[in-house]
Each structure stands twice: as C-alpha cells, then as structure tokens.
Design a protein around this motif. Structure first.
Motif, PDB file in Angstrom:
ATOM      1  N   GLY A   1       6.947  22.003 -18.634  1.00 60.61           N
ATOM      2  CA  GLY A   1       5.525  22.403 -18.613  1.00 60.61           C
ATOM      3  C   GLY A   1       4.549  22.306 -20.017  1.00 60.61           C
ATOM      4  O   GLY A   1       3.886  23.033 -20.137  1.00 60.61           O
ATOM      5  N   PHE A   2       5.253  21.655 -20.967  1.00 57.69           N
ATOM      6  CA  PHE A   2       4.665  21.883 -22.223  1.00 57.69           C
ATOM      7  C   PHE A   2       3.602  20.849 -22.208  1.00 57.69           C
ATOM      8  O   PHE A   2       3.443  19.554 -22.111  1.00 57.69           O
ATOM      9  CB  PHE A   2       5.544  21.372 -23.422  1.00 57.69           C
ATOM     10  N   GLU A   3       2.161  21.535 -22.507  1.00 58.38           N
ATOM     11  CA  GLU A   3       1.039  20.661 -22.560  1.00 58.38           C
ATOM     12  C   GLU A   3       0.560  20.175 -24.027  1.00 58.38           C
ATOM     13  O   GLU A   3       0.567  21.351 -24.644  1.00 58.38           O
ATOM     14  CB  GLU A   3       0.027  21.029 -21.712  1.00 58.38           C
ATOM     15  N   TYR A   4       0.180  19.260 -24.147  1.00 60.24           N
ATOM     16  CA  TYR A   4      -0.003  19.014 -25.782  1.00 60.24           C
ATOM     17  C   TYR A   4      -1.203  17.843 -25.578  1.00 60.24           C
ATOM     18  O   TYR A   4      -1.431  16.914 -24.813  1.00 60.24           O
ATOM     19  CB  TYR A   4       1.246  18.506 -26.575  1.00 60.24           C
ATOM     20  N   ARG A   5      -1.491  17.536 -26.923  1.00 57.94           N
ATOM     21  CA  ARG A   5      -2.673  16.507 -27.144  1.00 57.94           C
ATOM     22  C   ARG A   5      -2.103  15.519 -28.117  1.00 57.94           C
ATOM     23  O   ARG A   5      -1.481  15.717 -29.202  1.00 57.94           O
ATOM     24  CB  ARG A   5      -3.894  16.888 -27.811  1.00 57.94           C
ATOM     25  N   ILE A   6      -2.052  14.142 -27.735  1.00 63.95           N
ATOM     26  CA  ILE A   6      -1.325  13.130 -28.764  1.00 63.95           C
ATOM     27  C   ILE A   6      -2.339  12.184 -28.758  1.00 63.95           C
ATOM     28  O   ILE A   6      -3.181  11.756 -27.942  1.00 63.95           O
ATOM     29  CB  ILE A   6      -0.164  12.590 -28.092  1.00 63.95           C
ATOM     30  N   LYS A   7      -2.433  11.591 -30.101  1.00 61.69           N
ATOM     31  CA  LYS A   7      -3.479  10.731 -30.251  1.00 61.69           C
ATOM     32  C   LYS A   7      -3.114   9.109 -30.077  1.00 61.69           C
ATOM     33  O   LYS A   7      -2.010   8.549 -30.008  1.00 61.69           O
ATOM     34  CB  LYS A   7      -3.591  10.836 -31.958  1.00 61.69           C
ATOM     35  N   ASN A   8      -4.077   8.668 -29.379  1.00 63.96           N
ATOM     36  CA  ASN A   8      -3.817   7.057 -29.057  1.00 63.96           C
ATOM     37  C   ASN A   8      -4.157   6.090 -30.251  1.00 63.96           C
ATOM     38  O   ASN A   8      -4.580   6.571 -31.209  1.00 63.96           O
ATOM     39  CB  ASN A   8      -4.647   6.626 -27.657  1.00 63.96           C
ATOM     40  N   LYS A   9      -3.951   4.698 -29.949  1.00 59.70           N
ATOM     41  CA  LYS A   9      -4.163   3.924 -31.025  1.00 59.70           C
ATOM     42  C   LYS A   9      -5.611   3.907 -31.534  1.00 59.70           C
ATOM     43  O   LYS A   9      -6.034   3.489 -32.510  1.00 59.70           O
ATOM     44  CB  LYS A   9      -3.696   2.430 -30.603  1.00 59.70           C
TER      45      LYS A   9
END
Length: 610
Positions: free
Chosen positions: A111-119
């Motif tokens: 259940g770890f929610e995070y924001r990751i950068k796309n290309k």
C-alpha cells in the motif's frame, strides 16, 4: 528458487554424467529453461511494473513495462538509485523507509503510494508492494517491487477531496443556516451558521427531529408537508416561524431540495434557512404604512390624482372622482382618455405642464373644469412633477373645489362695490333732498296762489307731482344706502298694481301683452310700498328679457288662508290670512340648477355686458 544456482548445478551434473544420464539432464535443463522463459514472458508482459532493488534502492533488474507506464527504457533504470532520481522529493524519504522496513522485517510492505516522474518530466501516481527476496541462509538479498499506476484514481480522489474541502468551507462560511435531514427529518448535519442562528451546538441537535428542534409548534405541520413533497423529489420555498434556544421567535425563509443516494433514490433533504425577521418587520411596517396612506388617499377630503404628462389619469382617489361626478375612480380612469377635455380652457392644461416642468411644483393654481354632466366648477390645484423609477414623467397633486368660496369672494367684492355705491347714493340723496325741499316748497306756494281756472295751474300741479316722485326716488336711494328705515304701512296690492300699469306697459313694449287678474276684495298687507314697487318693476324687467322677442306677462292677486295652502302651513307665522301675488311669463324659465340661488343678493345669469 535461485534459478542461476539451479542451472549451474544441472550443468555440473551433465559434465560428470554418463551418456544416458546426460541426455536426461539436458532435457530437464531444456524444460526448466523453457519454463523460465515462460515466466519471464509473464513478467515482461504483466500490466504492473516489476523491479528488483538492493538495500540502497539501486535497481538490479526491471521489466519492460517501464516503457509503457513511464516511457523509460529498462536499461535507463538499471543501476540507478531510483528514489532520489525519479521519485517526487516529498515521497522519496517515505520510499526509503518502506524499503528498509522490508529488509529489517523480512515481510512484504503493501500500500505504498508515491509520485514518480515519467520521461516527459510529469509526476504520476503509483502504488507498490515491496517483497523481500531471501537467500539460502534466510538473509534478504534484494527486494522486489511490484507497482501499478493509480494516477487516474488518485487524481479523482484528490479532486473529490478538494471539492469536499471547498464545499465544507462554503458551508462553514455561509451566512445562511444549512441543515441536512433524512426522510424522517432526523438531523444529520448543521453548519456553524445554523448553530449560531438558533444558539445551539451540533451535539445538542444531531440525531434529533429537525422541525421539533427549530420550528414553533404552530408551523411544524408546514415542515412535515414540505418534507413529504421533497421525498417525492420536489424542491420548495416557504416561510415559517422558528424559535431560538431561549424561545425568541424568528422568521425563516427556507429553500429545500431533496438529496439522492447513488441509486437515485431520495435519502433525505437539505434546507437553506435565511433569517428574515428584520425584513419581515420592515415589510409589515411598510404594509401598515401603505395601508395608512392608502386610507388617507382614499378618504381624503381633497381630490388626489396622479397623471401622465400625456394627459391620462394613472390613479385618482374617491373624492377626486366624485368631484367630477363619477361613481368610482376606476370609472373616471377608464372614461377620461384626454384630460385636456376636462378644462374649460384646454390651454390651461398645457400652461400647467409647462410650469411644472420649469419649477417642479405649483400651488394655488385656479382653473375652471367640466364635470361629467357638462356643468362647470372651479378648483384650486397643487401639484408636483417627478420622474418615476421606470423613467415615466408624472404629475401628482390634489384638487379642492373652490366654486362656492370663489362665488363668495365675488359676492364680497360686489358687496364692497355696492357699499361704495350706497355711500355715494346716500350723499347724492341728501343733497338732492335739500333741492327738492326748495322745489316742492315753492311749487306748492305757486299752486295755492293760482286761481282754479288758471291756464298754468295744471303745469304747476305736474311740477308738484314730479317733485313728490323725486322725493320717493330719494327715499329709495336712502333705503338702498341703509340710511333710511323701511316704512311699512297698510298696502292694497290691487291699487299698487293699477298705479304701476302704465309704467309696466311702457317697459314691456308692443311685443309683450300684459294681463291683469286681480281678485275683488283683496286683503290689506303691511309693506313698504316703495320697495314693493321696486320688486315688481324688477320682475317685469326680467320677464321682458326672458320673453324676447315677445310673449304674455300675467299678474294675479288672490286671498289665501293658511289652512288651505300647504306652503303657508309650513310658515312659522301666527297670521291665518294672506294675499297671494303671482307674476308669470311665457319665457324660457329658470334653469333647475339655478333655482336655489334666486334669493342670493348678487347672483345673476346675465353677462357682464348686461
């Protein structure tokens, strides 16, 4: 299973095995490699992104799904410290915390929610489960992260949260009281303004019946009826009386609307309540004021009106309508379509409008108008000019009927003139009487000295008679000037009429016939003969003017008894016998509307020229 160790073990066995065993081992290895490829295909084509990381967060292995989800080639990711290079700065510390927890506990972290950068440099929301990989000694050798995109759901949740925050802010800052109830009117929510309005806390009213908590008993049935309508999906707006915690009565305007669940079924309602107590008081005061001024308007003794500058009445009161002979204001407004036609002189209407536009108001403006029946009357008008809120120019004012007072003023002026003439007449009569005394004295001496057969005796007698008539005229002048007392004496009307007959004939001329009808044995009355002569002469003069170019004048006398004549019975007089004198002509007669004025001293229908 450690696939690399397993393959190395099989290869070692192949090298040391005989031919038959080698063939079996090679086949087993081939099957395992095929199975491995199959699992690899599953991993590569899975919808989730799979990555293996060491304890520092450096990527050891990853699937091709990086390309589909974030646009990166897997080779761009391998060997990189993923948290600090691709995660949102606010989420990187938490990711490291999850990773270290997986290493320490050897348990899967979910259940770890995070924001990751796309290309393209945009952050996308993902959710990941971190599972530790244990070696033969039970030590964590790496952590496998299985992640999938939750961006759409997360954005929807954030938007929903933002809207909920906005709505709650709106409810908390509204100046109107808001209450939400279920279909049984059980209170589910009240905003701060509602609590402030009724001086209660949310805990005091939550779960209680709404109309019992806030509405006075006399108006609670209204709420129940409206709730039933809302249960059928009908919005509403109505006014009721509420009560505060201390019993203070307040007026409320309620706008209600049904609330629906996800299946579209009414689950309750929301009511927005506005405190209209002050405006209600103001409206009631305004209504009372309007009723008061409407009563003053309708029952005013002055005729009040409002008209357009295009000569149409917009509003008139009862007095104004009756002043013009109409039965009601409505009748007058409907019938009179051009106010100028009510003016004897229509130019006066235009002059009035010009004065109003120039000065803004006028007062004591006297004008002669026509009634409904065509009769004339005088009015004094006060009015003002204004422009209404709709931009319409109007004239507002009041009329007072001054016909009677105007006549009295004219009579007063005539009386003042007559008083001046009377004073002049008194002076002339006094001087003339002195001359007559000499004339009569000398003429009577001459008559006494002349012998009866003298040729000038008849002329001398005429001089005496003329002097006596002049003395009578002097007495009339003194009577007119109020300086000579009325001399009542026994008077025979028949004798008086016979003496005046020759004078009447000369007054009437040849076109009018004079008929006498004098009763025998006429009674004697007490009267001033001079004044009676004056009355009769005036009647004959009026008859002559009324019968142009000709006609018949009749003069009659007869005795009357009080008990045989109903008019005489109405007199407050002790006398029982009277003499009836009638003067009648064949002229046009007296207009009915003027009959009540015939005894007014200065009333006349003659023009100023006559």
């Amino acid at each position: 299973m450690d696939w690399m160790m397993y393959i190395e073990d099989i290869l070692q066995k192949v090298i040391n095995a005989d031919k038959d065993t080698r063939s079996k081992l090679i086949k087993e290895l081939s099957d395992k490699l095929a199975e491995c490829e199959k699992y690899k295909s599953y991993l590569e084509n899975a919808s989730d992104t799979i990555a293996e990381m060491d304890e520092s967060g450096t990527v050891i292995y990853t699937t091709n799904n990086w390309i589909r989800q974030l646009g990166y080639d897997p080779e761009d990711i391998k060997g990189k410290a993923i948290f600090h290079q691709f995660f949102h700065p606010d989420d990187a510390p938490k990711a490291e915390e999850y990773l270290q927890k997986a290493y320490k506990t050897k348990k899967t972290q979910t259940g770890f929610e995070y924001r990751i950068k796309n290309k393209q440099g945009q952050y996308r929301w993902h959710s990941a489960n971190l599972s530790p990989v244990l070696d033969d000694r039970g030590k964590v050798s790496s952590v496998v992260a299985i992640a999938h995109s939750i961006h759409d759901r997360k954005m929807a949740e954030l938007q929903l949260t933002e809207r909920e925050t906005l709505y709650r802010l709106l409810l908390n800052t509204m100046q109107e009281a808001v209450i939400m109830v279920d279909n049984n009117d059980i209170i589910k929510y009240v905003n701060p303004r509602c609590c402030q309005l009724f001086d209660v806390s949310p805990e005091e009213v939550m779960g209680k019946i709404g109309y019992e908590s806030f509405i006075i008993p006399e108006d609670q049935q209204i709420i129940q009826n409206q709730n039933r309508k809302r249960a059928r999906g009908l919005p509403d707006e109505y006014t009721v009386r509420g009560h505060k915690k201390d019993g203070t009565i307040i007026w409320l305007k309620i706008n209600g609307s049904p609330l629906y669940d996800e299946q579209g079924k009414a689950m309750g309602s929301v009511g927005i309540m506005t405190d209209i107590t002050e405006s209600k008081k103001a409206m009631d005061a305004l209504k009372r004021s309007e009723e008061k001024f409407r009563d003053l308007f309708d029952n005013s003794m002055a005729g009040v009106f409002q008209s357009s500058m295009q000569d149409r009445y917009l509003n008139v009161n009862k007095r104004f309508a009756t002043m013009f002979g109409y039965d009601s204001p409505e009748e007058m407004i409907n019938i009179v379509t051009d106010i100028k036609k009510l003016y004897v002189n229509p130019d006066e209407r235009e002059n009035l409008k010009e004065l109003l536009i120039r000065d803004g108001m006028v007062s004591n403006y006297e004008v002669e108008l026509y009634r409904k029946d065509g009769s004339r009357f005088w009015t004094s008008l006060a009015a003002r000019y204004r422009v209404s809120e709709e931009g319409v120019s109007v004239m507002e004012g009041a009329n007072i009927d001054i016909t009677e007072s105007k006549n009295l003023r004219e009579q007063l002026l005539s009386g003042q003139k007559m008083e001046a003439i009377g004073k002049l007449a008194a002076g002339v009569a006094h001087d003339f009487n002195n001359l007559l005394t000499l004339i009569l004295g000398y003429s009577e001496d001459i008559v006494e000295e002349l012998p009866p057969n003298s040729p000038v005796r008849e002329s001398a007698d005429e001089i005496v008679k003329a002097g006596l008539r002049a003395a009578t005229l002097t007495r009339e002048l003194l009577t007119f000037s109020k300086k000579q007392a009325v001399r009542c004496q026994d008077l025979d009307f028949n004798s008086l009429l016979n003496n005046l007959k020759s004078i009447f004939v000369r007054i009437l001329g040849d076109e009018i016939t004079l008929n006498y009808h004098l009763a025998d044995n006429i009674g004697v009355v007490k009267a001033d003969s001079t004044q009676m002569e004056q009355v009769l002469v005036n009647l004959v003069l009026n008859a002559r003017e009324a019968m142009a170019p000709g006609g018949i004048l009749r003069i009659k006398t007869r005795n009357e008894k009080k008990d045989s004549n109903r008019h005489l019975r109405q007199l407050d007089s002790p006398a029982e016998e009277y003499v009836h004198l009638v003067v009648s002509d064949t002229g046009m007669g007296i207009d009915k509307k003027n009959k009540h004025k015939i005894f007014e001293p200065f009333f006349t229908t003659k023009s100023d020229a006559r």
